[in-house]
Design a protein around this motif. Structure first.
Motif, mmCIF file in Angstrom:
data_model
loop_
_atom_site.group_PDB
_atom_site.id
_atom_site.type_symbol
_atom_site.label_atom_id
_atom_site.label_comp_id
_atom_site.label_asym_id
_atom_site.label_seq_id
_atom_site.Cartn_x
_atom_site.Cartn_y
_atom_site.Cartn_z
ATOM 1 N N GLY A 49 0.807 -1.216 0.000
ATOM 2 C CA GLY A 49 0.000 0.000 0.000
ATOM 3 C C GLY A 49 0.843 1.269 0.000
ATOM 4 O O GLY A 49 1.956 1.296 -0.512
ATOM 5 N N SER A 50 0.295 2.317 0.611
ATOM 6 C CA SER A 50 0.984 3.610 0.638
ATOM 7 C C SER A 50 1.543 3.896 2.018
ATOM 8 O O SER A 50 1.127 3.294 3.018
ATOM 9 N N LEU A 51 2.459 4.851 2.072
ATOM 10 C CA LEU A 51 3.035 5.254 3.357
ATOM 11 C C LEU A 51 1.955 5.794 4.291
ATOM 12 O O LEU A 51 2.049 5.646 5.511
ATOM 13 N N LYS A 52 0.924 6.410 3.734
ATOM 14 C CA LYS A 52 -0.189 6.921 4.532
ATOM 15 C C LYS A 52 -0.782 5.827 5.418
ATOM 16 O O LYS A 52 -1.173 6.087 6.562
ATOM 17 N N ASP A 53 -0.867 4.611 4.892
ATOM 18 C CA ASP A 53 -1.481 3.514 5.641
ATOM 19 C C ASP A 53 -0.720 3.171 6.913
ATOM 20 O O ASP A 53 -1.271 2.549 7.827
ATOM 21 N N TYR A 54 0.552 3.574 6.975
ATOM 22 C CA TYR A 54 1.383 3.247 8.134
ATOM 23 C C TYR A 54 1.643 4.460 9.022
ATOM 24 O O TYR A 54 1.878 4.313 10.223
ATOM 25 N N ILE A 55 1.629 5.649 8.430
ATOM 26 C CA ILE A 55 1.975 6.854 9.172
ATOM 27 C C ILE A 55 0.735 7.592 9.664
ATOM 28 O O ILE A 55 0.634 7.962 10.840
ATOM 29 N N GLN A 56 -0.239 7.789 8.793
ATOM 30 C CA GLN A 56 -1.380 8.636 9.140
ATOM 31 C C GLN A 56 -2.545 7.868 9.738
ATOM 32 O O GLN A 56 -3.120 8.282 10.734
ATOM 33 N N ASP A 57 -2.923 6.768 9.126
ATOM 34 C CA ASP A 57 -4.092 6.020 9.581
ATOM 35 C C ASP A 57 -3.763 4.540 9.729
ATOM 36 O O ASP A 57 -4.328 3.694 9.029
ATOM 37 N N ASN A 101 1.165 9.405 -2.075
ATOM 38 C CA ASN A 101 1.831 9.095 -3.338
ATOM 39 C C ASN A 101 3.175 8.407 -3.162
ATOM 40 O O ASN A 101 3.964 8.343 -4.102
ATOM 41 N N ILE A 102 3.442 7.902 -1.977
ATOM 42 C CA ILE A 102 4.629 7.082 -1.735
ATOM 43 C C ILE A 102 4.146 5.659 -1.503
ATOM 44 O O ILE A 102 3.515 5.361 -0.484
ATOM 45 N N LEU A 103 4.385 4.790 -2.482
ATOM 46 C CA LEU A 103 3.909 3.417 -2.415
ATOM 47 C C LEU A 103 5.026 2.493 -1.941
ATOM 48 O O LEU A 103 6.209 2.775 -2.140
ATOM 49 N N ASP A 105 6.610 -1.342 -1.888
ATOM 50 C CA ASP A 105 6.715 -2.677 -2.478
ATOM 51 C C ASP A 105 7.131 -3.658 -1.384
ATOM 52 O O ASP A 105 7.335 -3.277 -0.221
ATOM 53 N N GLU A 106 7.285 -4.917 -1.751
ATOM 54 C CA GLU A 106 7.765 -5.910 -0.787
ATOM 55 C C GLU A 106 9.095 -5.463 -0.200
ATOM 56 O O GLU A 106 9.944 -4.922 -0.901
ATOM 57 N N GLY A 107 9.274 -5.694 1.085
ATOM 58 C CA GLY A 107 10.495 -5.265 1.746
ATOM 59 C C GLY A 107 10.487 -3.786 2.076
ATOM 60 O O GLY A 107 11.511 -3.220 2.431
ATOM 61 N N TYR A 108 9.316 -3.147 1.958
ATOM 62 C CA TYR A 108 9.139 -1.720 2.248
ATOM 63 C C TYR A 108 10.022 -0.841 1.368
ATOM 64 O O TYR A 108 10.544 0.170 1.804
ATOM 65 N N HIS A 109 10.173 -1.250 0.099
ATOM 66 C CA HIS A 109 10.882 -0.406 -0.864
ATOM 67 C C HIS A 109 9.933 0.700 -1.320
ATOM 68 O O HIS A 109 8.830 0.424 -1.787
ATOM 69 N N ALA A 110 10.365 1.942 -1.184
ATOM 70 C CA ALA A 110 9.505 3.095 -1.488
ATOM 71 C C ALA A 110 9.595 3.482 -2.952
ATOM 72 O O ALA A 110 10.684 3.494 -3.542
ATOM 73 N N LYS A 111 8.439 3.817 -3.537
ATOM 74 C CA LYS A 111 8.381 4.255 -4.928
ATOM 75 C C LYS A 111 7.430 5.439 -5.049
ATOM 76 O O LYS A 111 6.324 5.415 -4.510
ATOM 77 N N LEU A 112 7.860 6.462 -5.774
ATOM 78 C CA LEU A 112 7.032 7.643 -6.000
ATOM 79 C C LEU A 112 5.975 7.354 -7.054
ATOM 80 O O LEU A 112 6.256 6.727 -8.077
ATOM 81 N N SER A 113 4.757 7.835 -6.814
ATOM 82 C CA SER A 113 3.684 7.721 -7.798
ATOM 83 C C SER A 113 2.942 9.051 -7.840
ATOM 84 O O SER A 113 3.358 10.033 -7.232
ATOM 85 N N GLY A 114 1.808 9.092 -8.541
ATOM 86 C CA GLY A 114 0.978 10.295 -8.569
ATOM 87 C C GLY A 114 1.590 11.440 -9.349
ATOM 88 O O GLY A 114 1.755 12.540 -8.831
ATOM 89 N N PHE A 115 1.897 11.209 -10.627
ATOM 90 C CA PHE A 115 2.579 12.220 -11.447
ATOM 91 C C PHE A 115 1.631 13.094 -12.265
ATOM 92 O O PHE A 115 2.070 13.798 -13.167
ATOM 93 N N SER A 116 0.347 13.072 -11.961
ATOM 94 C CA SER A 116 -0.605 13.808 -12.802
ATOM 95 C C SER A 116 -0.419 15.320 -12.719
ATOM 96 O O SER A 116 -0.814 16.053 -13.620
ATOM 97 N N LEU A 117 0.185 15.823 -11.630
ATOM 98 C CA LEU A 117 0.421 17.264 -11.496
ATOM 99 C C LEU A 117 1.849 17.665 -11.843
ATOM 100 O O LEU A 117 2.202 18.841 -11.770
ATOM 101 N N ALA A 118 2.672 16.683 -12.219
ATOM 102 C CA ALA A 118 4.096 16.954 -12.455
ATOM 103 C C ALA A 118 4.303 17.959 -13.582
ATOM 104 O O ALA A 118 3.534 18.029 -14.539
ATOM 105 N N LYS A 119 5.346 18.759 -13.439
ATOM 106 C CA LYS A 119 5.701 19.766 -14.436
ATOM 107 C C LYS A 119 7.169 19.606 -14.827
ATOM 108 O O LYS A 119 7.995 19.201 -14.005
ATOM 109 N N LEU A 120 7.474 19.950 -16.065
ATOM 110 C CA LEU A 120 8.878 19.990 -16.468
ATOM 111 C C LEU A 120 9.533 21.178 -15.796
ATOM 112 O O LEU A 120 8.958 22.272 -15.730
ATOM 113 N N GLY A 121 10.734 20.976 -15.282
ATOM 114 C CA GLY A 121 11.416 22.029 -14.551
ATOM 115 C C GLY A 121 11.866 23.159 -15.444
ATOM 116 O O GLY A 121 11.941 23.012 -16.673
ATOM 117 N N PRO A 122 12.169 24.321 -14.834
ATOM 118 C CA PRO A 122 12.627 25.482 -15.611
ATOM 119 C C PRO A 122 13.979 25.208 -16.255
ATOM 120 O O PRO A 122 14.821 24.513 -15.700
#
Length: 254
Positions: A49-57, A101-103, A105-122
């Motif tokens: 799941g997400s980091l939220k499931d362990y930290i927030q709720d 948006n921090i998912l 994986d097995e072994g608690y490997h963290a992966k970034l997700s949720g790129f719908s708002l992402a922008k190309l940098g200046p």
């Protein structure tokens, strides 16, 4: 992940960006489906799941994250962001860093997700781009919220808030018993100004992480650290004077 019928543009943006971003700490996109108003992104399954499931709720079925696991997650998120800012061409500003948006994986490997708002940098010597605010209150840098100036600093601020959540066990925005909302960054600044930050229930290493987190969430984004600095600091914390890592002590228990 299902995308609503009004999200055609965001859907295409996320597909294109994820196809171009390949890093161990960024979620893999397996495929997508676009059938009229029904659009789906297919990610690699993240069993924990997400980091939220362990930290927030955290639910009773969720194992509390020990100190080493929290450190591992923090380092891996920082490495994913470092790739986006410093190694992707052109650089990418995630714009939506939070525990949702921090998912994991097995072994608690963290992966970034949720790129719908992402922008190309200046590029071309510019330091920021102007966009209408679209982030999440509590995680977003104040200057981005107030002015629409978006830069890599904005992601670094958001990551600083996530670090504070990881190390304190509190949400970025808390609802108090009187119905008011409290911002974690502001609350901690107030808390630390009236308490001895050198001794939180015997957690000798904890002040180091508080100070590091506050370097990422300054009152004004003038002085700031790069993700390379952050990865180095998290990977080489000060040596402890105890035989084992500190136990996780949530701030609401202090």
């Amino acid at each position: 992940m299902q995308v609503d019928q009004n999200g055609n543009r965001k859907f295409l943006v996320e597909v294109l960006r994820l196809n171009l971003l390949h890093h161990p700490n960024i979620v893999n996109i397996i495929g997508y489906s676009a059938d009229r108003d029904h659009r789906l992104l297919v990610y690699k399954y993240m069993p924990l799941g997400s980091l939220k499931d362990y930290i927030q709720d955290p639910s009773p079925s969720k194992k509390q994250l020990d100190w080493d696991t929290r450190m591992k997650i923090a380092i891996e998120v920082a490495k994913g962001l470092e790739f986006l800012h410093d190694k992707a061409q052109p650089p990418v500003i995630h714009c939506n860093i939070n525990c949702y948006n921090i998912l994991l994986d097995e072994g608690y490997h963290a992966k970034l997700s949720g790129f719908s708002l992402a922008k190309l940098g200046p590029i071309g010597g510019k330091h920021h781009v102007y966009i209408k605010f679209q982030g999440v209150i509590g995680y977003s840098a104040p200057e981005y919220v107030m002015t629409g100036e978006l830069s890599v600093k904005s992601d670094i601020y958001s990551f600083g808030v996530v670090l504070l959540e990881i190390f304190t066990g509190r949400k970025a925005m808390e609802n108090s018993t009187d119905g008011d909302e409290h911002n974690l960054v502001e609350w901690l600044r107030y808390f630390c100004s009236y308490n001895n930050s050198q001794n939180f229930n015997g957690m000798l290493i904890f002040p180091f992480f508080l100070k590091l987190s506050f370097k990422l969430v300054p009152l004004h984004l003038v002085k700031w650290w790069t993700l390379k600095n952050v990865v180095e600091c998290l990977s080489n914390p000060p040596k402890m004077h105890v035989s084992s890592p500190p136990k996780v002590v949530h701030f609401w228990m202090i």
